[in-house]
Design a protein around this motif. Structure first.
Motif: not given
Length: 100
Positions: A37-49
C-alpha cells in the motif's frame, strides 16, 4: 432531559479517543500488506523501470481487490457494496490490461 443529553454527549466525546485507538489497532497490518500500500521507490529510470512499475501497480490493484472483497462480505451499506463491486470490476480489468 437536558442533563441526560449533556451526560450522553459528554460520555460520547470522552469515548472518541478510545474508539479512535481501537480503530487504529483494527487497521494494523503486517509488513507485507503495508508494503503493497505504501509508495515504493522503483529505482532508476533504466530499461527495467517500466516492468517494475507494472509489477508494483498490479500488486497495488490486487490489494484493492482484496479490500473490496472484504467490504462485500462485511459492509451492510448498499452504497459501499456497490462501490466495492465497481472497484473489483475496474481493478480486474486494469490488471488484465497490465498483464498484456
Amino acid at each position: 432531559m437536558k442533563v441526560n443529553a449533556f451526560v450522553f454527549v459528554a460520555g460520547l466525546m470522552l469515548s472518541l479517543p478510545i474508539q479512535a485507538q481501537e480503530m487504529k489497532q483494527d487497521m494494523k497490518m503486517d509488513h507485507k500488506t503495508m508494503s503493497g500500500m505504501m509508495m515504493k521507490d522503483l529505482g532508476a529510470a533504466d530499461s527495467n523501470y517500466d516492468l517494475r512499475f507494472i509489477n508494483a501497480m498490479m500488486e497495488h490493484h490486487e490489494g484493492a481487490i482484496v479490500m473490496a472483497q472484504d467490504a462485500l462480505k462485511k459492509s451492510k451499506r448498499p452504497e459501499i457494496q456497490k462501490l466495492a463491486q465497481e472497484i473489483i470490476t475496474a481493478q480486474q480489468k486494469e490488471i488484465a490490461q497490465m498483464k498484456t
